[in-house]
Design a protein around this motif. Sequence first.
Motif, PDB file in Angstrom:
ATOM      1  N   ILE A  38      -5.184   2.935 -12.455  1.00 17.39           N
ATOM      2  CA  ILE A  38      -4.403   4.062 -11.690  1.00 17.39           C
ATOM      3  C   ILE A  38      -4.232   3.372 -10.372  1.00 17.39           C
ATOM      4  N   LEU A  39      -2.962   3.613  -9.896  1.00 13.60           N
ATOM      5  CA  LEU A  39      -2.614   3.492  -8.241  1.00 13.60           C
ATOM      6  C   LEU A  39      -1.828   4.718  -7.841  1.00 13.60           C
ATOM      7  N   ILE A  40      -2.320   5.059  -6.919  1.00 17.66           N
ATOM      8  CA  ILE A  40      -1.833   6.359  -6.180  1.00 17.66           C
ATOM      9  C   ILE A  40      -1.205   5.640  -4.925  1.00 17.66           C
ATOM     10  N   VAL A  41       0.229   5.911  -4.761  1.00 20.48           N
ATOM     11  CA  VAL A  41       1.065   5.481  -3.375  1.00 20.48           C
ATOM     12  C   VAL A  41       1.335   6.749  -2.682  1.00 20.48           C
ATOM     13  N   ARG A  42       0.415   6.840  -1.337  1.00 20.19           N
ATOM     14  CA  ARG A  42       0.724   7.850  -0.450  1.00 20.19           C
ATOM     15  C   ARG A  42       0.567   6.958   0.811  1.00 20.19           C
ATOM     16  N   LEU A  43       1.734   6.728   1.385  1.00 19.23           N
ATOM     17  CA  LEU A  43       1.675   5.883   2.557  1.00 19.23           C
ATOM     18  C   LEU A  43       1.143   6.446   3.813  1.00 19.23           C
TER      19      LEU A  43
ATOM     20  N   ARG B 127     -14.811   8.071  -4.547  1.00 20.64           N
ATOM     21  CA  ARG B 127     -13.779   8.346  -5.745  1.00 20.64           C
ATOM     22  C   ARG B 127     -12.741   7.434  -5.822  1.00 20.64           C
ATOM     23  N   LEU B 128     -12.591   6.294  -4.982  1.00 16.85           N
ATOM     24  CA  LEU B 128     -11.758   5.362  -4.898  1.00 16.85           C
ATOM     25  C   LEU B 128     -12.385   4.046  -5.261  1.00 16.85           C
ATOM     26  N   ASP B 129     -11.929   3.236  -6.187  1.00 15.58           N
ATOM     27  CA  ASP B 129     -12.484   1.769  -6.442  1.00 15.58           C
ATOM     28  C   ASP B 129     -11.998   0.881  -5.467  1.00 15.58           C
ATOM     29  N   GLU B 130     -10.641   1.249  -4.873  1.00 14.09           N
ATOM     30  CA  GLU B 130      -9.756   0.049  -4.326  1.00 14.09           C
ATOM     31  C   GLU B 130      -8.924   0.736  -3.273  1.00 14.09           C
ATOM     32  N   LEU B 131      -9.051   0.447  -1.790  1.00 20.83           N
ATOM     33  CA  LEU B 131      -8.133   0.985  -0.941  1.00 20.83           C
ATOM     34  C   LEU B 131      -7.473  -0.195  -0.311  1.00 20.83           C
ATOM     35  N   ILE B 132      -5.749  -0.027  -0.544  1.00 17.10           N
ATOM     36  CA  ILE B 132      -5.117  -1.048  -0.071  1.00 17.10           C
ATOM     37  C   ILE B 132      -4.166  -0.582   0.932  1.00 17.10           C
ATOM     38  N   THR B 133      -4.338  -1.080   2.297  1.00 14.62           N
ATOM     39  CA  THR B 133      -3.398  -0.945   3.450  1.00 14.62           C
ATOM     40  C   THR B 133      -2.487  -1.800   3.636  1.00 14.62           C
TER      41      THR B 133
ATOM     42  N   ALA C 231       7.954 -12.346   3.023  1.00 14.51           N
ATOM     43  CA  ALA C 231       6.563 -12.732   2.368  1.00 14.51           C
ATOM     44  C   ALA C 231       5.362 -11.813   2.171  1.00 14.51           C
ATOM     45  N   ALA C 232       5.556 -10.644   3.308  1.00 10.98           N
ATOM     46  CA  ALA C 232       4.514  -9.816   3.030  1.00 10.98           C
ATOM     47  C   ALA C 232       4.536  -8.979   1.343  1.00 10.98           C
ATOM     48  N   LEU C 233       5.931  -8.769   1.194  1.00 12.51           N
ATOM     49  CA  LEU C 233       6.383  -8.236  -0.169  1.00 12.51           C
ATOM     50  C   LEU C 233       5.822  -8.974  -1.151  1.00 12.51           C
ATOM     51  N   LEU C 234       6.058 -10.444  -1.190  1.00 16.49           N
ATOM     52  CA  LEU C 234       5.768 -11.259  -2.269  1.00 16.49           C
ATOM     53  C   LEU C 234       4.064 -11.127  -2.473  1.00 16.49           C
ATOM     54  N   ARG C 235       3.418 -11.147  -1.367  1.00 21.34           N
ATOM     55  CA  ARG C 235       2.010 -11.221  -1.223  1.00 21.34           C
ATOM     56  C   ARG C 235       1.472  -9.808  -1.940  1.00 21.34           C
ATOM     57  N   LEU C 236       1.864  -8.705  -1.522  1.00 27.11           N
ATOM     58  CA  LEU C 236       1.648  -7.459  -1.981  1.00 27.11           C
ATOM     59  C   LEU C 236       2.007  -7.334  -3.527  1.00 27.11           C
TER      60      LEU C 236
ATOM     61  N   ALA D 186      -7.072   3.228  -7.432  1.00 24.94           N
ATOM     62  CA  ALA D 186      -6.671   2.409  -6.135  1.00 24.94           C
ATOM     63  C   ALA D 186      -5.622   3.476  -5.522  1.00 24.94           C
ATOM     64  N   TRP D 187      -5.537   3.222  -4.027  1.00 27.79           N
ATOM     65  CA  TRP D 187      -4.796   4.049  -3.298  1.00 27.79           C
ATOM     66  C   TRP D 187      -4.189   3.050  -2.620  1.00 27.79           C
ATOM     67  N   LEU D 188      -2.664   3.066  -2.241  1.00 25.89           N
ATOM     68  CA  LEU D 188      -1.999   2.252  -1.506  1.00 25.89           C
ATOM     69  C   LEU D 188      -1.451   3.243  -0.110  1.00 25.89           C
ATOM     70  N   ALA D 189      -1.869   2.915   1.093  1.00 28.17           N
ATOM     71  CA  ALA D 189      -1.598   3.459   2.121  1.00 28.17           C
ATOM     72  C   ALA D 189      -0.944   2.395   3.370  1.00 28.17           C
ATOM     73  N   GLN D 190      -0.509   3.234   4.313  1.00 32.48           N
ATOM     74  CA  GLN D 190       0.088   2.410   5.373  1.00 32.48           C
ATOM     75  C   GLN D 190      -1.384   2.070   6.388  1.00 32.48           C
ATOM     76  N   THR D 191      -1.413   1.059   7.085  1.00 28.56           N
ATOM     77  CA  THR D 191      -2.342   0.943   8.133  1.00 28.56           C
ATOM     78  C   THR D 191      -2.388   1.945   9.141  1.00 28.56           C
ATOM     79  N   GLY D 192      -3.157   2.456   9.565  1.00 30.78           N
ATOM     80  CA  GLY D 192      -3.274   3.546  10.701  1.00 30.78           C
ATOM     81  C   GLY D 192      -3.611   4.711  10.043  1.00 30.78           C
ATOM     82  N   PHE D 193      -3.227   4.966   8.626  1.00 30.46           N
ATOM     83  CA  PHE D 193      -3.211   6.376   7.853  1.00 30.46           C
ATOM     84  C   PHE D 193      -4.719   5.998   6.801  1.00 30.46           C
ATOM     85  N   GLY D 194      -4.387   5.041   6.147  1.00 30.98           N
ATOM     86  CA  GLY D 194      -5.423   4.916   5.003  1.00 30.98           C
ATOM     87  C   GLY D 194      -7.008   4.939   5.258  1.00 30.98           C
TER      88      GLY D 194
END
Length: 346
Positions: free
Chosen positions: A16-21, A63-69, A79-84, A47-55
């Motif tokens: 599961i990926l939660i998106v709250r930036l 409770r999280l296995d993975e935090l992606i900022t 380029a950043a979108l392709l990497r993500l 996992a959780w996808l958040a914006q740098t500075g908030f995550g």
Amino acid sequence: MALTDSLPVRGSQPRILIVRLSALGDIVFATSLLEGLRRRFPQAHIAWLAQTGFGGVLDGDPRLDELITVPRDTLRSPAALLRLRRRLTESRYDWVIDCQGLLKSRVFASLAGGATRIGFDSKEPGSFLLHHPMAKGGIDWDIAPEYRHLAQQLTGQEAPPPTLRVSDTIRDTVAEGMAHRGLAPGFIALCPFTTRPQKHWFEEYWPQLAQLLADQGLGPFVVFGGPADRGTAERIHPQLPPGSYNLAGETRLPELGGWLSQAGLVIGVDTGLTHIGIAVRRPTLALFGSTCPYTRGADSPLTVMYDALPCAPCRRDPTCGGQWTCMRQLTPIRVAAEALKLLKTP
């Protein structure tokens, strides 16, 4: 029947990926969704996808296995979108839950390849990117209503209030910081800062409040805020009773839950730090005026001061010409009286 009962899963447990930036307060509130999913799927990869500075507020959360900022300007960088996209696709998530409801959050959710995408329905463009648009629900007076309602729709179980988990590492770091300053648990945390002027309490009120409480034997007082709040905090701090501290801009985001968990009382406006105080189960006094308050549903002692003027909640469209009457009439004497009552709550 819970929605997840009918959703496809590739393996024995969902990924599961939660998106709250953003923003800080909403990420704190969305922990109700995280807790609800973890209780229903204890072995899932979440996992959780958040914006740098908030995550960072979730850094170390067990409770999280993975935090992606991701940086704020990620959408402007192919380029950043392709990497993500590569990272999210390789993670092979089964479900992506967009609990923000913006075009950009829907775009990020869509990068996860073949995952089933669930998200808040809204007037934002990009609804075609969702497989399961979900109406926002819940009762406005409850804390984090839309996230708790979404969790219940997904899991079939009632979701708890927002909760932040403070890791042992953070607790140790905060303990060292307190010892360095000679600060003991039980201080009063002041959280004066937020991004909208109509949500601010008046700068001169904070020292008056602190003195009223100090006259009752309470304190010391610690001012919390971010780097952008340093200037105002430096004006407030010298006017506070002796022995007070100014930590605005001095604490890392992952440490805020640890610091506020040591407070005897948190007093703040409608801001992420106030919500953190509630999420770490400390007695909290919240001052609301231009925004619709939550008044129930917290696990910790909570008092919300809100006069519900005819013009309130004005949210982002104040009509008072900068008078901020709703906040002005929450005088230090009134707030001090409520703080003393709250501290006597069993």
